[in-house]
Design an enzyme around this catalytic site. Structure first.
Site, PDB file in Angstrom:
ATOM      1  N   ASP A 141       0.832  -1.203   0.000  1.00 49.58           N
ATOM      2  CA  ASP A 141       0.000   0.000   0.000  1.00 49.58           C
ATOM      3  C   ASP A 141       0.868   1.255   0.000  1.00 49.58           C
ATOM      4  OD1 ASP A 141       0.872  -0.172   2.612  1.00 49.58           O
ATOM      5  OD2 ASP A 141      -1.124  -0.158   3.523  1.00 49.58           O
ATOM      6  N   SER A 142       2.183   1.065   0.024  1.00 50.42           N
ATOM      7  CA  SER A 142       3.119   2.169  -0.224  1.00 50.42           C
ATOM      8  C   SER A 142       2.889   2.797  -1.582  1.00 50.42           C
ATOM      9  CB  SER A 142       4.562   1.665  -0.125  1.00 50.42           C
ATOM     10  OG  SER A 142       4.758   0.502  -0.910  1.00 50.42           O
TER      11      SER A 142
ATOM     12  N   ASP B  76      -0.628  -6.188   0.418  1.00 52.70           N
ATOM     13  CA  ASP B  76      -1.102  -5.496   1.616  1.00 52.70           C
ATOM     14  C   ASP B  76      -2.616  -5.375   1.603  1.00 52.70           C
ATOM     15  OD1 ASP B  76       1.236  -4.950   3.004  1.00 52.70           O
ATOM     16  OD2 ASP B  76       1.565  -3.035   2.007  1.00 52.70           O
TER      17      ASP B  76
ATOM     18  N   GLU C 265      -1.433  -5.358   9.174  1.00 56.49           N
ATOM     19  CA  GLU C 265      -0.665  -4.676  10.204  1.00 56.49           C
ATOM     20  C   GLU C 265      -1.327  -4.867  11.565  1.00 56.49           C
ATOM     21  OE1 GLU C 265       0.028  -0.589   9.229  1.00 56.49           O
ATOM     22  OE2 GLU C 265       0.835  -1.030   7.240  1.00 56.49           O
TER      23      GLU C 265
ATOM     24  N   GLU D 106       9.357  -3.634  10.868  1.00 50.15           N
ATOM     25  CA  GLU D 106       9.766  -2.351  10.291  1.00 50.15           C
ATOM     26  C   GLU D 106      10.267  -1.399  11.366  1.00 50.15           C
ATOM     27  OE1 GLU D 106       8.112   1.179   7.308  1.00 50.15           O
ATOM     28  OE2 GLU D 106       6.950  -0.653   7.608  1.00 50.15           O
TER      29      GLU D 106
ATOM     30  N   LYS E 269      -1.104  -9.349   3.646  1.00 55.68           N
ATOM     31  CA  LYS E 269      -0.393  -8.815   4.807  1.00 55.68           C
ATOM     32  C   LYS E 269      -1.296  -7.878   5.588  1.00 55.68           C
ATOM     33  CE  LYS E 269       3.220  -5.910   4.373  1.00 55.68           C
ATOM     34  NZ  LYS E 269       2.804  -4.699   5.141  1.00 55.68           N
TER      35      LYS E 269
END
Length: 262
Positions: A42-43, A81, A112, A179, A110
């Site tokens: 999602d970057s 993501d 978070e 991270e 993925k």
């Protein structure tokens, strides 16, 4: 490449090279260069859309870019993501949205978050969807953190992160991203869990490394993050830069001390 292969790489000590990817052409280049895992991150909200963070990225965006990457990939394992708001509400919501990403070509999703995500991770894995966890600096919580800062530097936070990592692995997560955490903590996590641990700004003792494609090619406005190395310098071509990145990860010459937080 598959999840079993990645697990075997961890077991024999072979480092895993991960790179973000958002389209078919760069996916094909990365695939050819030997990247083990392509992360449809999602970057893309920052690198492709020009936002200040990842929060504006939609599920439809992630589906589209996953499909593009899958079309350009033959060998690498594809992780996508789950964007902000697509998995936090209920495990059922997460499952419905993860199905769409898997249908678009993802082989793993993925999410978070730590202990709060355990029920969701369990729910997805029990229904056949491989899950990668993400601890430390979780960019979707950037406003809660007050910016992009190194996490888990004090003893209590470090202990909590280690506990969360163990719990995610026990819940069925097949991989974990760490991270911006101290290198010693990342090393402890990698040793404590049986699943591959991929670091970004987490030191050289993780089971693999990930960078944002544009960062490792030197495509960024302003100052680059400390954990980034510009592999385009002296490479001569994008393909060679990616090959050099893969080689550096495998040889454990990247990241160096200068890319690491203590």
């Amino acid at each position: 490449m598959n999840l079993l292969t990645l697990q075997q790489m961890k077991e024999r000590g072979e480092k895993i090279a991960v790179l973000t990817s958002y389209d078919a052409s760069f996916a094909a280049l990365s695939d050819k260069a030997g990247v083990d895992v392509l992360l449809v991150g999602d970057s893309l909200g920052m690198t492709m859309q020009g936002h200040a963070n990842t929060l504006a990225v939609s599920l439809r965006d992630m589906e589209y870019h996953t499909r593009c990457v899958a079309n350009g990939t033959q060998h690498a394992f594809i992780v996508t993501d789950m964007p902000f708001g697509s998995f936090q509400k209920t495990p059922e919501q997460a499952f419905e949205n993860a199905v769409l990403l898997m249908a678009a070509g993802a082989q793993m999703v993925k999410v978070e978050g730590g202990a709060i995500m355990l029920e969701t991770v369990r729910f997805l894995v029990e229904r056949g969807i491989p899950v990668c966890g993400h601890l430390g600096l979780t960019p979707q919580s950037v406003h809660q953190f007050g910016g992009y800062r190194v996490q888990a530097r004090d003893e209590a936070a470090a202990r909590q992160l280690l506990d969360d990592a163990k719990a995610l692995a026990a819940a069925g997560a097949g991989m974990l991203v760490l991270e911006m955490v101290p290198a010693a903590l990342a090393a402890a996590v990698s040793q404590a869990v049986h699943i591959p641990v991929i670091g970004i700004g987490a030191g050289k003792y993780c089971d693999g490394q990930v960078l944002v494609l544009q960062d490792m090619l030197g495509i960024y406005a302003g100052k680059s993050p400390r954990f980034v190395r510009n592999f385009m310098q002296g490479a001569g071509s994008i393909e060679q830069a990616i090959c050099d990145y893969v080689a550096a990860v495998k040889a454990q010459t990247f990241p160096g001390i200068e890319h690491t937080f203590e």
